[in-house]
Motif scaffolding. Structure first.
Motif, PDB file in Angstrom:
ATOM      1  N   ILE A 192      -4.960  45.017  29.459  1.00  0.00           N
ATOM      2  CA  ILE A 192      -3.890  45.861  28.940  1.00  0.00           C
ATOM      3  C   ILE A 192      -3.813  45.776  27.420  1.00  0.00           C
ATOM      4  N   CYS A 193      -4.042  44.590  26.877  1.00  0.00           N
ATOM      5  CA  CYS A 193      -4.026  44.440  25.418  1.00  0.00           C
ATOM      6  C   CYS A 193      -5.066  45.339  24.759  1.00  0.00           C
ATOM      7  N   GLY A 194      -6.156  45.606  25.462  1.00  0.00           N
ATOM      8  CA  GLY A 194      -7.162  46.525  24.939  1.00  0.00           C
ATOM      9  C   GLY A 194      -6.684  47.959  24.870  1.00  0.00           C
ATOM     10  N   LEU A 195      -5.602  48.277  25.603  1.00  0.00           N
ATOM     11  CA  LEU A 195      -5.025  49.618  25.549  1.00  0.00           C
ATOM     12  C   LEU A 195      -3.984  49.737  24.439  1.00  0.00           C
ATOM     13  N   LEU A 196      -3.797  48.652  23.678  1.00  0.00           N
ATOM     14  CA  LEU A 196      -2.852  48.617  22.565  1.00  0.00           C
ATOM     15  C   LEU A 196      -3.614  48.286  21.291  1.00  0.00           C
ATOM     16  N   PRO A 197      -4.400  49.208  20.789  1.00  0.00           N
ATOM     17  CA  PRO A 197      -5.252  48.914  19.635  1.00  0.00           C
ATOM     18  C   PRO A 197      -4.432  48.599  18.394  1.00  0.00           C
ATOM     19  N   PRO A 198      -4.974  47.766  17.505  1.00  0.00           N
ATOM     20  CA  PRO A 198      -4.240  47.387  16.290  1.00  0.00           C
ATOM     21  C   PRO A 198      -4.130  48.546  15.312  1.00  0.00           C
ATOM     22  N   ASP A 199      -3.322  48.330  14.284  1.00  0.00           N
ATOM     23  CA  ASP A 199      -3.113  49.358  13.264  1.00  0.00           C
ATOM     24  C   ASP A 199      -4.437  49.908  12.749  1.00  0.00           C
ATOM     25  N   GLY A 200      -4.475  51.220  12.588  1.00  0.00           N
ATOM     26  CA  GLY A 200      -5.649  51.856  12.008  1.00  0.00           C
ATOM     27  C   GLY A 200      -6.742  52.162  12.994  1.00  0.00           C
ATOM     28  N   ALA A 201      -6.642  51.652  14.226  1.00  0.00           N
ATOM     29  CA  ALA A 201      -7.656  51.937  15.235  1.00  0.00           C
ATOM     30  C   ALA A 201      -7.284  53.220  15.969  1.00  0.00           C
ATOM     31  N   LYS A 202      -7.965  53.474  17.101  1.00  0.00           N
ATOM     32  CA  LYS A 202      -7.682  54.683  17.875  1.00  0.00           C
ATOM     33  C   LYS A 202      -6.254  54.642  18.415  1.00  0.00           C
ATOM     34  N   SER A 203      -5.739  55.808  18.797  1.00  0.00           N
ATOM     35  CA  SER A 203      -4.402  55.872  19.370  1.00  0.00           C
ATOM     36  C   SER A 203      -4.385  55.148  20.710  1.00  0.00           C
ATOM     37  N   GLY A 204      -3.229  54.612  21.079  1.00  0.00           N
ATOM     38  CA  GLY A 204      -3.113  53.871  22.329  1.00  0.00           C
ATOM     39  C   GLY A 204      -1.823  54.212  23.037  1.00  0.00           C
ATOM     40  N   LEU A 205      -1.386  53.345  23.952  1.00  0.00           N
ATOM     41  CA  LEU A 205      -0.184  53.595  24.734  1.00  0.00           C
ATOM     42  C   LEU A 205       1.063  53.580  23.852  1.00  0.00           C
ATOM     43  N   LYS A 206       1.991  54.475  24.164  1.00  0.00           N
ATOM     44  CA  LYS A 206       3.288  54.484  23.502  1.00  0.00           C
ATOM     45  C   LYS A 206       4.380  53.950  24.414  1.00  0.00           C
ATOM     46  N   GLU A 207       4.176  54.026  25.711  1.00  0.00           N
ATOM     47  CA  GLU A 207       5.122  53.459  26.667  1.00  0.00           C
ATOM     48  C   GLU A 207       4.362  52.622  27.682  1.00  0.00           C
ATOM     49  N   LEU A 208       4.801  51.376  27.880  1.00  0.00           N
ATOM     50  CA  LEU A 208       4.150  50.464  28.819  1.00  0.00           C
ATOM     51  C   LEU A 208       5.213  49.783  29.670  1.00  0.00           C
ATOM     52  N   THR A 209       5.042  49.852  30.999  1.00  0.00           N
ATOM     53  CA  THR A 209       5.939  49.195  31.934  1.00  0.00           C
ATOM     54  C   THR A 209       5.170  48.149  32.730  1.00  0.00           C
ATOM     55  N   LEU A 210       5.653  46.902  32.661  1.00  0.00           N
ATOM     56  CA  LEU A 210       5.039  45.792  33.391  1.00  0.00           C
ATOM     57  C   LEU A 210       6.100  45.040  34.194  1.00  0.00           C
ATOM     58  N   SER A 211       7.107  45.737  34.666  1.00  0.00           N
ATOM     59  CA  SER A 211       8.194  45.117  35.424  1.00  0.00           C
ATOM     60  C   SER A 211       7.665  44.375  36.648  1.00  0.00           C
ATOM     61  N   ALA A 212       8.338  43.272  37.005  1.00  0.00           N
ATOM     62  CA  ALA A 212       8.129  42.597  38.289  1.00  0.00           C
ATOM     63  C   ALA A 212       6.670  42.249  38.569  1.00  0.00           C
ATOM     64  N   ASN A 213       6.037  41.584  37.606  1.00  0.00           N
ATOM     65  CA  ASN A 213       4.702  41.022  37.797  1.00  0.00           C
ATOM     66  C   ASN A 213       4.772  39.516  37.540  1.00  0.00           C
ATOM     67  N   PRO A 214       5.344  38.756  38.484  1.00  0.00           N
ATOM     68  CA  PRO A 214       5.602  37.330  38.245  1.00  0.00           C
ATOM     69  C   PRO A 214       4.353  36.469  38.133  1.00  0.00           C
ATOM     70  N   GLY A 215       3.181  37.016  38.459  1.00  0.00           N
ATOM     71  CA  GLY A 215       1.950  36.249  38.341  1.00  0.00           C
ATOM     72  C   GLY A 215       1.468  36.070  36.915  1.00  0.00           C
ATOM     73  N   ILE A 216       2.058  36.787  35.988  1.00  0.00           N
ATOM     74  CA  ILE A 216       1.682  36.659  34.578  1.00  0.00           C
ATOM     75  C   ILE A 216       2.348  35.404  33.998  1.00  0.00           C
ATOM     76  N   THR A 217       1.570  34.547  33.356  1.00  0.00           N
ATOM     77  CA  THR A 217       2.073  33.282  32.826  1.00  0.00           C
ATOM     78  C   THR A 217       2.514  33.443  31.367  1.00  0.00           C
ATOM     79  N   PRO A 218       3.200  32.428  30.812  1.00  0.00           N
ATOM     80  CA  PRO A 218       3.559  32.497  29.391  1.00  0.00           C
ATOM     81  C   PRO A 218       2.357  32.741  28.477  1.00  0.00           C
ATOM     82  N   LYS A 219       1.203  32.221  28.847  1.00  0.00           N
ATOM     83  CA  LYS A 219       0.002  32.478  28.038  1.00  0.00           C
ATOM     84  C   LYS A 219      -0.312  33.969  27.997  1.00  0.00           C
ATOM     85  N   GLY A 220      -0.200  34.624  29.153  1.00  0.00           N
ATOM     86  CA  GLY A 220      -0.447  36.061  29.199  1.00  0.00           C
ATOM     87  C   GLY A 220       0.565  36.836  28.381  1.00  0.00           C
TER      88      GLY A 220
END
Length: 316
Positions: free
Chosen positions: A133-161
């Motif tokens: 998903i981070c690859g869909l959020l390119p840094p400043d100056g790169a290609k356009s990416g997501l403007k709205e992202l929903t990741l509700s209720a995914n408890p398998g993601i850890t603090p590292k993620g």
């Protein structure tokens, strides 16, 4: 004829309905297709995906609540997205994708030229998915990416993620709406998100409802809103162990900022961005948003106004 909407919720799809959907897609007569919670056989799902591939008028696709229910369906959807060039909003909330399924979808998502809104809430995702998903959020100056992202209720993601996501958001030039509600984030992750909000030039809406926050993280967020200029206009903190007084202070500060923007003529309406997103995770089976203009038919056809502000913006 203007493109229309097809919205069907929680019903089995007949062969005739599938044929009508495919015909509308092939004729480029459909702007919004919502099959939220519908039941259909694998063969019919494949037929719809093949029609999706060539559709040029379709802007929003809602397959929430388990429509994409198997690896084979994930592959068929990925094939359709590789060819499709028009979809701007994709909603897969409540689909059992897992990290492996998102890995199948990711190449098509990353290369799609129009996609700006993605709902992956309640999709059984973990840290490997966050890396994609981070690859869909390119840094400043790169290609356009997501403007709205929903990741509700995914408890398998850890603090590292979540920390990786916070870094990506901080450096993203695009993200305006981020929905993380009903994840066990806690105060530590909230602190990282506060830094991301302070760094982002675009993030306007952050939903942290039911994420295990306390007054500690609320105070950090209050300090951020009070002392650092941000684009943030809405911060949802309901169903957390946060005092009403702190929540009100944050709300008041955000309201002051919004009023200043409106006076300057710079306010941007974000009402359209949540269209198609499921309500809170524990309410995801509800269908109160769906209305039918024809009680005798399961299929609703109407001239679409959904997402018009989004479409107008991306077409400018």
């Amino acid at each position: 004829m203007l493109p229309s909407s097809i919205q069907i919720s929680g019903e089995p799809l007949s062969g005739a309905e599938v044929r009508d959907i495919c015909r509308g897609l092939r004729d480029n007569a459909v702007r919004l297709l919502s099959l939220r919670g519908c039941r259909l056989c694998d063969r019919d799902f494949g037929r719809i995906c093949r029609a999706l591939a060539g559709a040029t008028s379709l802007a929003q696709l809602n397959l929430n609540l388990g429509v994409v229910s198997s690896p084979s369906r994930i592959k068929q959807l990925a094939e359709a997205l590789r060819t499709n060039r028009s979809i701007q909003s994709l909603f897969l909330h409540g689909s059992p994708l897992t990290d492996a399924g998102l890995a199948l979808l990711n190449p098509a998502l990353a290369l799609h030229p129009a996609l700006v809104a993605l709902d992956l809430g309640d999709c059984m995702l973990g840290d490997e998915a966050i890396n994609l998903i981070c690859g869909l959020l390119p840094p400043d100056g790169a290609k356009s990416g997501l403007k709205e992202l929903t990741l509700s209720a995914n408890p398998g993601i850890t603090p590292k993620g979540w920390s990786r996501l916070a870094i990506a958001v901080a450096h993203s030039s695009q993200v305006r709406v981020l929905n993380l509600d009903y994840n066990p984030l806690g105060d530590h992750v909230a602190g990282m998100l506060a830094v991301a909000v302070a760094s982002s030039r675009t993030l306007e809406v952050l939903d942290l409802e039911g994420t295990g926050l306390t007054n500690q993280s609320a105070q950090t967020l209050l300090d951020m809103v009070e002392n650092y200029p941000t684009a943030l206009r809405s911060l949802v903190l309901a169903e957390n162990s946060i005092s009403p007084a702190l929540q009100q202070q944050i709300c008041d500060l955000l309201s002051e900022g919004e009023e200043e923007e409106e006076v300057a003529g710079g306010a941007v309406d974000t009402q359209e961005w949540g269209r198609g997103r499921e309500p809170a995770a524990h309410q995801r089976g509800g269908s109160s948003w769906m209305c039918s203009s024809d009680p005798s038919s399961q299929m609703v056809l109407m001239t679409s106004g959904l997402g018009d502000s989004l479409l107008a913006e991306t077409e400018m």
